[in-house]
Design an enzyme around this catalytic site. Structure first.
Site, short mmCIF file in Angstrom:
data_model
loop_
_atom_site.label_atom_id
_atom_site.label_comp_id
_atom_site.label_asym_id
_atom_site.label_seq_id
_atom_site.Cartn_x
_atom_site.Cartn_y
_atom_site.Cartn_z
N ASP A 30 11.61 0.06 8.67
CA ASP A 30 11.40 -0.92 7.84
C ASP A 30 10.96 -2.23 8.90
O ASP A 30 11.93 -2.64 9.75
CB ASP A 30 12.33 -1.33 6.83
CG ASP A 30 11.82 -2.19 5.64
OD1 ASP A 30 11.66 -1.64 4.47
OD2 ASP A 30 11.48 -3.42 5.92
N ASN A 86 13.33 1.36 -5.42
CA ASN A 86 13.05 0.46 -6.35
C ASN A 86 11.93 0.63 -7.18
O ASN A 86 10.74 1.22 -6.62
CB ASN A 86 12.76 -0.95 -5.57
CG ASN A 86 13.75 -1.58 -4.71
OD1 ASN A 86 15.07 -1.22 -5.27
ND2 ASN A 86 13.63 -1.90 -3.72
N GLN A 93 10.46 -3.67 -6.49
CA GLN A 93 9.46 -2.95 -5.80
C GLN A 93 8.32 -4.08 -5.27
O GLN A 93 7.81 -4.98 -6.43
CB GLN A 93 8.82 -1.75 -6.53
CG GLN A 93 7.81 -1.13 -5.98
CD GLN A 93 7.45 0.42 -6.67
OE1 GLN A 93 7.80 0.23 -7.76
NE2 GLN A 93 6.64 1.26 -5.82
N VAL A 95 5.80 -2.81 -2.68
CA VAL A 95 4.60 -1.98 -2.05
C VAL A 95 4.68 -0.83 -3.33
O VAL A 95 5.55 -0.10 -3.31
CB VAL A 95 5.17 -1.54 -0.84
CG1 VAL A 95 3.78 -0.85 -0.49
CG2 VAL A 95 5.28 -2.65 0.16
N HIS A 99 8.37 5.14 -2.30
CA HIS A 99 9.18 5.16 -1.10
C HIS A 99 10.70 5.03 -1.21
O HIS A 99 11.18 4.44 -2.24
CB HIS A 99 9.08 3.90 -0.17
CG HIS A 99 8.90 2.71 -0.77
ND1 HIS A 99 7.79 2.18 -1.42
CD2 HIS A 99 9.87 1.59 -0.59
CE1 HIS A 99 8.23 0.90 -1.79
NE2 HIS A 99 9.55 0.51 -1.40
N HIS A 101 14.44 4.14 0.48
CA HIS A 101 14.86 3.22 1.56
C HIS A 101 16.31 4.00 1.88
O HIS A 101 17.02 4.44 1.11
CB HIS A 101 15.35 2.03 0.90
CG HIS A 101 14.18 0.92 0.37
ND1 HIS A 101 13.99 0.21 1.43
CD2 HIS A 101 13.58 1.00 -0.78
CE1 HIS A 101 12.96 -0.62 0.81
NE2 HIS A 101 12.75 -0.23 -0.53
P1 AMP Z 1 9.91 -2.34 -2.04
O1 AMP Z 1 10.35 -3.83 -2.14
O2 AMP Z 1 11.12 -1.36 -2.42
O3 AMP Z 1 8.80 -1.96 -2.20
O4 AMP Z 1 10.07 -2.21 -0.32
C1 AMP Z 1 9.00 -2.35 0.53
C2 AMP Z 1 9.45 -2.33 1.86
O5 AMP Z 1 8.49 -2.33 2.75
C3 AMP Z 1 10.19 -3.77 2.25
O6 AMP Z 1 11.41 -3.34 2.54
C4 AMP Z 1 9.51 -4.11 3.26
O7 AMP Z 1 10.16 -4.98 4.39
C5 AMP Z 1 8.78 -2.97 3.73
N1 AMP Z 1 7.62 -3.21 4.58
C6 AMP Z 1 6.35 -3.93 3.99
N2 AMP Z 1 5.34 -3.78 4.83
C7 AMP Z 1 5.95 -2.90 5.92
C8 AMP Z 1 5.48 -2.62 7.25
N3 AMP Z 1 3.95 -2.75 7.71
N4 AMP Z 1 5.83 -1.75 7.90
C9 AMP Z 1 7.18 -1.33 7.64
N5 AMP Z 1 7.62 -1.70 6.33
C10 AMP Z 1 6.96 -2.66 5.66
#
Ligand code: AMP
Length: 113
Positions: A30, A86, A93, A95, A99, A101
């Site tokens: 991350d 999430n 969430q 993204v 995924h 974590h």
């Molecule tokens: P969520 O909030 O559960 O959707 O988690 C999305 C995660 O993606 C967050 O912890 C961000 O820090 C991570 N994230 C966003 N962009 C990138 C990236 N380019 N490379 C790695 N992690 C990322």
């Protein structure tokens, strides 16, 4: 499903610190870690969130969990790690590509915030 930052990572359009890859999934660090070890495990299949997975995804979802276990073992995380999904904006969430974590390296409280 529309393109996300994670599909761009799968396609190698943007870089990531990849720790594992196979035909079905990709795992990378991350970019904004919430623990000393913070890995994201994603399916290559574009599922927006857990709530949009269907019964045909049973094997894929099992694969993601078992690979998470394997990555935790390979990284020497021992038996103290947390796995989080999430689902949806109100659950944190950001993204919209499913995924997991994998977090480790510090104490975790319960319930989560
Ligand atoms: P969520 O909030 O559960 O959707 O988690 C999305 C995660 O993606 C967050 O912890 C961000 O820090 C991570 N994230 C966003 N962009 C990138 C990236 N380019 N490379 C790695 N992690 C990322």
């Amino acid at each position: 499903m529309s393109e996300t930052i994670f599909s761009k990572i799968i396609d190698r359009d943007i870089p990531a610190d990849i720790v594992f890859e196979d035909d079905l999934c990709l795992a990378f660090r991350d970019v904004n870690p919430q623990a000393p070890t913070h890995i994201l495990i994603i399916p290559k299949k574009p599922i927006a969130k857990l709530g949009e997975a269907d019964d045909d995804d049973q094997a894929l979802l099992g694969h993601l969990l078992l690979k998470t276990r394997e990555i935790a073992n390979d990284l020497g995380l021992g038996d103290a790690y947390r796995v989080v999904i999430n689902n949806g904006e109100n659950a944190g969430q950001t993204v919209f590509h499913l995924h997991l974590h994998l977090l480790a390296g510090r104490p975790f409280s319960w319930p989560p915030g």
